[in-house]
Design a protein around this motif. Structure first.
Motif, short mmCIF file in Angstrom:
data_model
loop_
_atom_site.label_atom_id
_atom_site.label_comp_id
_atom_site.label_asym_id
_atom_site.label_seq_id
_atom_site.Cartn_x
_atom_site.Cartn_y
_atom_site.Cartn_z
N THR A 17 24.60 97.03 -9.60
CA THR A 17 23.23 96.91 -10.09
C THR A 17 22.32 96.39 -8.97
OG1 THR A 17 23.56 94.61 -10.77
CG2 THR A 17 24.00 96.29 -12.44
N ILE A 19 20.08 94.88 -6.16
CA ILE A 19 20.06 94.89 -4.69
C ILE A 19 21.39 95.44 -4.16
CG2 ILE A 19 20.07 93.37 -2.66
CD1 ILE A 19 18.04 91.57 -4.20
N GLN A 43 29.01 98.78 -16.39
CA GLN A 43 27.99 99.03 -15.35
C GLN A 43 28.10 100.43 -14.74
OE1 GLN A 43 29.03 95.51 -13.01
NE2 GLN A 43 27.12 94.52 -13.59
N ASP A 65 36.21 89.87 -9.75
CA ASP A 65 35.39 88.68 -9.99
C ASP A 65 35.41 87.87 -8.70
OD1 ASP A 65 34.55 86.11 -10.63
OD2 ASP A 65 35.55 86.08 -12.58
N VAL A 66 34.26 87.67 -8.08
CA VAL A 66 34.23 87.00 -6.76
C VAL A 66 34.63 85.53 -6.83
CG1 VAL A 66 32.50 88.57 -5.77
CG2 VAL A 66 31.75 86.42 -6.85
N ASN A 92 27.11 89.72 -2.00
CA ASN A 92 25.83 89.89 -2.69
C ASN A 92 25.83 89.35 -4.12
OD1 ASN A 92 23.21 91.44 -3.42
ND2 ASN A 92 24.74 92.30 -4.84
N TYR A 158 21.18 77.07 -8.87
CA TYR A 158 20.91 78.27 -8.06
C TYR A 158 20.39 77.89 -6.67
CZ TYR A 158 19.01 82.88 -6.84
OH TYR A 158 18.72 84.06 -6.20
N GLY A 189 12.75 87.63 -1.67
CA GLY A 189 11.79 86.89 -2.50
C GLY A 189 11.93 87.39 -3.94
N ILE A 191 12.27 90.34 -6.30
CA ILE A 191 12.65 91.76 -6.21
C ILE A 191 12.88 92.28 -7.63
CG2 ILE A 191 14.26 93.41 -5.17
CD1 ILE A 191 12.78 91.66 -3.05
N THR A 193 14.81 93.68 -10.07
CA THR A 193 16.21 93.99 -10.40
C THR A 193 16.53 93.41 -11.78
OG1 THR A 193 17.19 91.94 -9.61
CG2 THR A 193 16.82 93.65 -7.94
N ASN A 196 15.83 89.77 -12.92
CA ASN A 196 14.46 89.39 -13.29
C ASN A 196 13.91 90.21 -14.46
OD1 ASN A 196 14.03 87.46 -11.21
ND2 ASN A 196 13.78 89.13 -9.73
P1 NAD Z 1 21.66 91.72 -10.39
O1 NAD Z 1 21.86 90.87 -11.59
O2 NAD Z 1 21.29 93.15 -10.58
O3 NAD Z 1 22.94 91.69 -9.44
C1 NAD Z 1 23.93 90.71 -9.46
C2 NAD Z 1 25.26 91.43 -9.51
O4 NAD Z 1 26.32 90.46 -9.36
C3 NAD Z 1 25.50 92.14 -10.85
O5 NAD Z 1 25.95 93.46 -10.61
C4 NAD Z 1 26.61 91.31 -11.49
O6 NAD Z 1 27.47 92.06 -12.33
C5 NAD Z 1 27.33 90.80 -10.27
N1 NAD Z 1 28.16 89.64 -10.55
C6 NAD Z 1 27.84 88.54 -11.29
N2 NAD Z 1 28.88 87.70 -11.33
C7 NAD Z 1 29.88 88.27 -10.61
C8 NAD Z 1 31.20 87.89 -10.28
N3 NAD Z 1 31.73 86.72 -10.71
N4 NAD Z 1 31.96 88.73 -9.52
C9 NAD Z 1 31.44 89.91 -9.08
N5 NAD Z 1 30.19 90.32 -9.35
C10 NAD Z 1 29.42 89.50 -10.11
O7 NAD Z 1 20.54 90.98 -9.54
P2 NAD Z 1 20.10 91.18 -8.01
O8 NAD Z 1 18.70 90.73 -7.96
O9 NAD Z 1 20.44 92.51 -7.52
O10 NAD Z 1 20.98 90.05 -7.30
C11 NAD Z 1 21.76 90.30 -6.14
C12 NAD Z 1 21.71 89.09 -5.22
O11 NAD Z 1 20.38 88.92 -4.73
C13 NAD Z 1 22.08 87.76 -5.89
O12 NAD Z 1 22.87 86.99 -5.02
C14 NAD Z 1 20.74 87.10 -6.11
O13 NAD Z 1 20.82 85.69 -6.16
C15 NAD Z 1 19.99 87.58 -4.88
N6 NAD Z 1 18.54 87.46 -4.98
C16 NAD Z 1 17.83 88.24 -5.85
C17 NAD Z 1 16.46 88.10 -5.92
C18 NAD Z 1 15.60 88.91 -6.85
O14 NAD Z 1 14.41 88.61 -7.00
N7 NAD Z 1 16.13 89.95 -7.51
C19 NAD Z 1 15.81 87.16 -5.11
C20 NAD Z 1 16.55 86.39 -4.24
C21 NAD Z 1 17.92 86.55 -4.17
#
Ligand code: NAD
Length: 261
Positions: A17, A19, A43, A65-66, A92, A158, A189, A191, A193, A196
């Motif tokens: 999903t 980013i 997913q 699971d990370v 990520n 966080y 910043g 994004i 996704t 949010n």
């Molecule tokens: P997202 O929720 O689409 O992506 C997060 C992904 O991590 C999901 O696919 C989820 O299934 C996966 N995940 C959650 N727990 C997990 C686990 N234990 N093992 C494996 N996978 C797991 O949101 P995103 O915005 O794409 O987030 C991606 C990264 O970007 C994150 O680290 C987030 O903190 C960071 N980030 C996002 C934003 C934003 O505004 N979207 C801003 C700053 C940082």
């Protein structure tokens, strides 16, 4: 396009999903081999694998699971089994939830720290071990956030995890620079996704966030992915230990715009 990424193997966690997905698809367009880690079968990771293949890359989806050491090891092993070795590791996967800090449960604290920080540690450790064993001058990229520098009330777990990512990245960068292994972070910043989705579905909340962005819009996952491929490529060969903020200026004190202050 970065021609040196062709046939390189990249492991991306949480790549079904947002980013992570955009990064996976972009590496596919660079004709790289993608190990796409996903968390949940719902997913539909196979659709992304197909998209990467159509774009000219090769891909395999691996559930994991990370927070689990064995699952993270299996991602590197999967890269070796399917594509011969691993060149780039992108940690990520990340989660968040909003709770005032005095009400935050230990369970929520541990859940966020385990996923965002311990998961990145495990991914970095396993990737670096593999790179040292194979003599590869690889690259590790950790997904941080503007909240590695901006405090965030109601999200103390966080923000603490992302502050931790900053030191994880800088320490590993220093430790493995002599081996030619580069370790960097990306700090997005706001994004658009799934993380949010609920907030941005409310126009008032969305405007509140957008007002914090000097460039005046919410970023797209593809704009983060563009930075990830650059950081992984040989164009960034002398770059290590940085956080590349991809934030439309959010970290530059937007309240001081137009001569205020
Ligand atoms: P997202 O929720 O689409 O992506 C997060 C992904 O991590 C999901 O696919 C989820 O299934 C996966 N995940 C959650 N727990 C997990 C686990 N234990 N093992 C494996 N996978 C797991 O949101 P995103 O915005 O794409 O987030 C991606 C990264 O970007 C994150 O680290 C987030 O903190 C960071 N980030 C996002 C934003 C934003 O505004 N979207 C801003 C700053 C940082």
């Amino acid at each position: 396009m970065y021609s040196d990424l062709e046939n390189k193997t990249v492991v991306i966690t949480g790549a079904a999903t947002g980013i992570g997905k955009a990064i996976a698809v972009r590496f596919g367009r660079e004709k790289a081999n993608v190990v796409l880690n996903y968390f949940d079968e719902k997913q539909e990771p196979q659709r992304i694998v197909d998209e990467i293949r159509e774009a000219g890359g090769r891909a395999v989806a691996i559930q994991g699971d990370v927070t689990k050491e064995e699952d993270v090891k299996a991602l590197i092993e999967g890269g070796v089994k399917h594509f011969g070795s691993v060149d780039v590791m992108i940690n990520n996967a990340g989660i968040e939830n909003e709770v005032p800090s005095h009400e935050l449960s230990l369970e929520d604290w541990n859940r966020v720290i385990s996923t965002n920080l311990t998961g990145a540690f495990l991914g970095s450790r396993e990737a670096i071990k593999h790179m040292l064993e194979t003599g590869k001058k690889g690259s590790v990229i950790n997904m941080s956030s503007v909240h590695e520098v901006i405090p965030w009330p109601h999200f103390v777990h966080y923000a603490s995890s992302k502050g931790g990512i900053k030191m994880l990245t800088q320490t590993l960068a220093l430790e493995y620079a002599p081996k030619g292994i580069r370790v960097n972070s990306i700090g997005p910043g706001a994004i658009d996704t799934p993380i949010n989705a609920e907030k941005f579905a409310d126009p008032v909340l969305k405007k509140g966030v957008t007002d914090l962005v000097p460039m005046g819009y919410i970023g797209k996952p593809e704009e983060v992915a563009a930075c990830a491929v650059w950081l992984a490529s040989s164009e960034a060969s002398y770059v290590t230990g940085i956080t590349l903020f991809v934030d439309g200026g959010m970290t530059k004190y937007p309240e001081f715009q137009a001569g205020r202050g």
